[in-house]
Design a protein around this motif. Structure first.
Motif, PDB file in Angstrom:
ATOM      1  N   PHE A  16      58.731  24.405  43.579  1.00  0.00           N
ATOM      2  CA  PHE A  16      57.925  23.215  43.431  1.00  0.00           C
ATOM      3  C   PHE A  16      56.798  23.442  42.422  1.00  0.00           C
ATOM      4  CE2 PHE A  16      55.361  19.626  45.136  1.00  0.00           C
ATOM      5  CZ  PHE A  16      56.360  18.670  45.186  1.00  0.00           C
ATOM      6  N   THR A  17      56.204  24.632  42.463  1.00  0.00           N
ATOM      7  CA  THR A  17      55.140  24.983  41.521  1.00  0.00           C
ATOM      8  C   THR A  17      55.687  25.056  40.100  1.00  0.00           C
ATOM      9  OG1 THR A  17      53.929  26.211  43.221  1.00  0.00           O
ATOM     10  CG2 THR A  17      53.413  26.726  40.927  1.00  0.00           C
ATOM     11  N   ILE A  18      56.870  25.652  39.940  1.00  0.00           N
ATOM     12  CA  ILE A  18      57.495  25.745  38.616  1.00  0.00           C
ATOM     13  C   ILE A  18      57.840  24.345  38.098  1.00  0.00           C
ATOM     14  CG2 ILE A  18      59.519  26.579  37.349  1.00  0.00           C
ATOM     15  CD1 ILE A  18      59.564  28.991  39.256  1.00  0.00           C
ATOM     16  N   SER A  19      58.360  23.509  38.969  1.00  0.00           N
ATOM     17  CA  SER A  19      58.699  22.136  38.586  1.00  0.00           C
ATOM     18  C   SER A  19      57.459  21.398  38.086  1.00  0.00           C
ATOM     19  CB  SER A  19      59.308  21.393  39.777  1.00  0.00           C
ATOM     20  OG  SER A  19      59.570  20.039  39.456  1.00  0.00           O
ATOM     21  N   ASN A  20      56.352  21.529  38.809  1.00  0.00           N
ATOM     22  CA  ASN A  20      55.093  20.882  38.404  1.00  0.00           C
ATOM     23  C   ASN A  20      54.613  21.416  37.054  1.00  0.00           C
ATOM     24  OD1 ASN A  20      52.587  19.285  39.135  1.00  0.00           O
ATOM     25  ND2 ASN A  20      51.694  21.315  38.952  1.00  0.00           N
ATOM     26  N   THR A  21      54.815  22.717  36.827  1.00  0.00           N
ATOM     27  CA  THR A  21      54.416  23.324  35.554  1.00  0.00           C
ATOM     28  C   THR A  21      55.186  22.723  34.396  1.00  0.00           C
ATOM     29  OG1 THR A  21      53.905  25.410  36.684  1.00  0.00           O
ATOM     30  CG2 THR A  21      54.218  25.500  34.294  1.00  0.00           C
ATOM     31  N   PHE A  22      56.481  22.549  34.562  1.00  0.00           N
ATOM     32  CA  PHE A  22      57.289  21.953  33.495  1.00  0.00           C
ATOM     33  C   PHE A  22      56.921  20.489  33.264  1.00  0.00           C
ATOM     34  CE2 PHE A  22      60.501  25.440  34.200  1.00  0.00           C
ATOM     35  CZ  PHE A  22      60.448  25.931  32.904  1.00  0.00           C
ATOM     36  N   CYS A  86      59.202   9.978  33.431  1.00  0.00           N
ATOM     37  CA  CYS A  86      58.662  10.904  32.428  1.00  0.00           C
ATOM     38  C   CYS A  86      59.769  11.408  31.507  1.00  0.00           C
ATOM     39  CB  CYS A  86      57.980  12.090  33.119  1.00  0.00           C
ATOM     40  SG  CYS A  86      56.426  11.673  33.955  1.00  0.00           S
ATOM     41  N   PHE A  87      60.932  11.690  32.076  1.00  0.00           N
ATOM     42  CA  PHE A  87      62.087  12.118  31.280  1.00  0.00           C
ATOM     43  C   PHE A  87      62.522  11.015  30.309  1.00  0.00           C
ATOM     44  CE2 PHE A  87      66.725  11.496  31.083  1.00  0.00           C
ATOM     45  CZ  PHE A  87      67.065  12.543  30.242  1.00  0.00           C
ATOM     46  N   VAL A  88      62.614   9.780  30.808  1.00  0.00           N
ATOM     47  CA  VAL A  88      63.029   8.648  29.968  1.00  0.00           C
ATOM     48  C   VAL A  88      62.053   8.455  28.806  1.00  0.00           C
ATOM     49  CG1 VAL A  88      63.276   6.125  29.913  1.00  0.00           C
ATOM     50  CG2 VAL A  88      64.273   7.442  31.798  1.00  0.00           C
ATOM     51  N   ILE A  94      61.994   9.797  20.640  1.00  0.00           N
ATOM     52  CA  ILE A  94      62.802  10.063  19.442  1.00  0.00           C
ATOM     53  C   ILE A  94      63.101   8.763  18.703  1.00  0.00           C
ATOM     54  CG2 ILE A  94      65.042  10.938  18.620  1.00  0.00           C
ATOM     55  CD1 ILE A  94      65.057  12.808  21.065  1.00  0.00           C
ATOM     56  N   LEU A  95      63.257   7.672  19.461  1.00  0.00           N
ATOM     57  CA  LEU A  95      63.600   6.372  18.872  1.00  0.00           C
ATOM     58  C   LEU A  95      62.374   5.527  18.554  1.00  0.00           C
ATOM     59  CD1 LEU A  95      66.523   5.482  21.328  1.00  0.00           C
ATOM     60  CD2 LEU A  95      66.680   6.603  19.086  1.00  0.00           C
ATOM     61  N   VAL A 170      62.164  19.275  22.783  1.00  0.00           N
ATOM     62  CA  VAL A 170      61.563  20.314  23.642  1.00  0.00           C
ATOM     63  C   VAL A 170      60.871  19.682  24.847  1.00  0.00           C
ATOM     64  CG1 VAL A 170      59.785  22.101  23.766  1.00  0.00           C
ATOM     65  CG2 VAL A 170      61.312  21.998  21.793  1.00  0.00           C
ATOM     66  N   ALA A 171      60.144  18.587  24.616  1.00  0.00           N
ATOM     67  CA  ALA A 171      59.464  17.888  25.716  1.00  0.00           C
ATOM     68  C   ALA A 171      60.477  17.354  26.724  1.00  0.00           C
ATOM     69  CB  ALA A 171      58.617  16.750  25.170  1.00  0.00           C
ATOM     70  N   THR A 172      61.601  16.842  26.205  1.00  0.00           N
ATOM     71  CA  THR A 172      62.661  16.332  27.086  1.00  0.00           C
ATOM     72  C   THR A 172      63.257  17.456  27.926  1.00  0.00           C
ATOM     73  OG1 THR A 172      63.205  14.590  25.491  1.00  0.00           O
ATOM     74  CG2 THR A 172      64.878  15.123  27.146  1.00  0.00           C
ATOM     75  N   LEU A 173      63.507  18.614  27.297  1.00  0.00           N
ATOM     76  CA  LEU A 173      64.034  19.766  28.032  1.00  0.00           C
ATOM     77  C   LEU A 173      63.073  20.194  29.141  1.00  0.00           C
ATOM     78  CD1 LEU A 173      65.501  21.929  25.109  1.00  0.00           C
ATOM     79  CD2 LEU A 173      66.780  20.696  26.866  1.00  0.00           C
ATOM     80  N   SER A 174      61.785  20.098  28.862  1.00  0.00           N
ATOM     81  CA  SER A 174      60.778  20.444  29.866  1.00  0.00           C
ATOM     82  C   SER A 174      60.883  19.525  31.079  1.00  0.00           C
ATOM     83  CB  SER A 174      59.372  20.347  29.253  1.00  0.00           C
ATOM     84  OG  SER A 174      58.380  20.683  30.202  1.00  0.00           O
ATOM     85  N   GLN A 175      61.098  18.234  30.846  1.00  0.00           N
ATOM     86  CA  GLN A 175      61.243  17.282  31.945  1.00  0.00           C
ATOM     87  C   GLN A 175      62.553  17.505  32.710  1.00  0.00           C
ATOM     88  OE1 GLN A 175      58.512  15.424  32.539  1.00  0.00           O
ATOM     89  NE2 GLN A 175      57.716  16.410  30.701  1.00  0.00           N
ATOM     90  N   ILE A 176      63.607  17.896  32.001  1.00  0.00           N
ATOM     91  CA  ILE A 176      64.884  18.203  32.653  1.00  0.00           C
ATOM     92  C   ILE A 176      64.723  19.398  33.585  1.00  0.00           C
ATOM     93  CG2 ILE A 176      67.235  19.057  32.260  1.00  0.00           C
ATOM     94  CD1 ILE A 176      67.290  17.379  29.689  1.00  0.00           C
TER      95      ILE A 176
END
Length: 401
Positions: A16-22, A86-88, A94-95, A170-176
């Protein structure tokens, strides 16, 4: 289970902590880069201001509906909704080849971030043993500190060496990755429980939980002072002819990290006063030194004091608020905390910016020192009142006995 043996580092807490960090990495990577992107797309300085204002406004707005969202979906799935938004937003940047599109995506991102930050804080409290709550909140916040330290610089490096498209990827990968870690956590579905415990809440109570009015007031003062540093520190460095303002944030991050390793345990053993008093003094002194900084040495000393104070006050006020409410109101407490920080940040940016235009950037930090002085005096009055009330109750009990 005793304080010393209560398990904090469970699989759920770590993931959960790692998820919040990303999640926060995907936010902080845009702080220094999206304003540049707006100008790159033909925007103006006004558009840059709107970029931040829209985001903060939407984050605050969506927290008015926190209880409704939890009642309908439960904490777990409402958090998923926030992370997905946040992911969307991240992938859609990009668009966003025009300023209006970019500003509209800031609405989506602000709504998602407002939901996610509130629910991350509310859920992690359920994962932390009560006897180690201050310590756990401190460690949980280290992820946010790490994101704040690495992501902005990484974002600038990506833009300078690659492209804005690479930044958005990179930001999208972070949200994934945030979503992936979240999916691996075993968080119970509490929709039925929330449906039974939710009550009708007034508009004011949605902004500030009524049991936490004083703590919300302290968070508001703290947020105003944060806004002054986040938005104007580079301009102060220019005014004082100090090169490399980024060193302030590097030193600040190190000190925040160090303070959170220590103060959480003190909070759990001694209570909030034992960390809030020294934390406030350090924070206040940081502004005093900052206002007078004319060299890199004094600049870094101010950064150290600021970081130690920030790293102490932020988790202490947050954990204190959670300790004062029932489990059913933890989401409301979380929303109150972040609302006050965000409102303070926004108000501080505007008011202190006007002050700087008239008196120079050093005046921002003298004003912030005065605000923290009010914080200190207010909390001192609160502690004295609490002690007097406790003494009166003891006298009543002895009289009756």
């Amino acid at each position: 289970m005793t304080t010393s043996t209560a398990s904090l580092w469970t699989k759920n807490f770590i993931l959960f902590t790692i998820s919040n960090t990303f999640l926060f990495s995907g936010f902080h990577i845009f702080l220094p880069t999206l304003p540049v992107y707006v100008l790159h797309q033909g925007g103006t300085s006004t558009d840059v201001g709107l970029l931040s204002a829209i985001f903060v406004f939407c984050a605050i707005l969506v927290r008015f509906f926190t209880n409704n969202g939890i009642k309908k979906w439960g904490k777990k799935y409402y958090l998923y909704i926030g992370c997905i938004l946040c992911f969307v937003a991240a992938i859609s940047y990009i668009l966003a080849t025009t300023v209006p599109r970019l500003l509209s995506l800031r609405v989506v991102h602000g709504l998602g971030f407002g939901i996610a930050t509130t629910l991350y804080a509310a859920i992690v409290i359920d994962l932390i043993p009560k006897s180690r709550r201050g310590e756990g909140i401190g460690y949980f916040g280290l992820g946010t500190t790490l994101a704040m330290a690495i992501a902005p610089g990484l974002g600038v490096w990506i833009v300078d060496n690659f492209s804005f498209t690479s930044l958005f990827i990179v930001a999208t990968l972070s949200q994934i990755l945030a979503l992936l870690c979240l999916s691996l956590c075993s968080i119970p579905d509490d929709r039925s429980i929330q449906a039974e415990t939710q009550e009708k809440i007034s508009l004011i109570d949605k902004l500030v939980e009524k049991e936490l009015l004083f703590q919300a007031y302290l968070a508001l003062l703290f947020g105003i002072c944060i806004g002054g540093v986040l938005n104007f520190i580079a301009l102060l460095a220019q005014e004082a002819h100090i090169a490399n303002a980024g060193a302030f944030f590097l030193m600040c991050t190190v000190c925040i990290f160090l303070s959170r390793l220590i103060t959480g345990r003190i909070f759990d053993k001694k209570g909030p006063a034992w960390v809030l008093f020294p934390g406030t003094i350090l924070f206040l002194l940081g502004f005093v030194v900052l206002a007078q900084s004319k060299s890199m040495t004094s600049f870094l000393i101010a950064s150290s004091l600021y970081g130690l104070g920030y790293g102490t006050i932020f988790p202490a006020v947050q954990a204190w608020m959670f300790n004062l409410v029932s489990p059913a109101k933890r989401s409301a407490a979380s929303a109150t905390f972040y609302n006050m920080i965000d409102i303070g940040n926004g108000v501080g940016s505007i008011v202190l910016g006007i002050l700087a235009g008239k008196l120079g950037y050093a005046s921002i930090y003298w004003c912030s020192a005065i605000i923290m002085g009010i914080f200190f005096l207010s909390y001192t009055w609160f502690v004295i009142q609490q002690k007097c009330a406790a003494a009166n109750n003891l006298d009543d009990i002895e009289a009756k006995g």
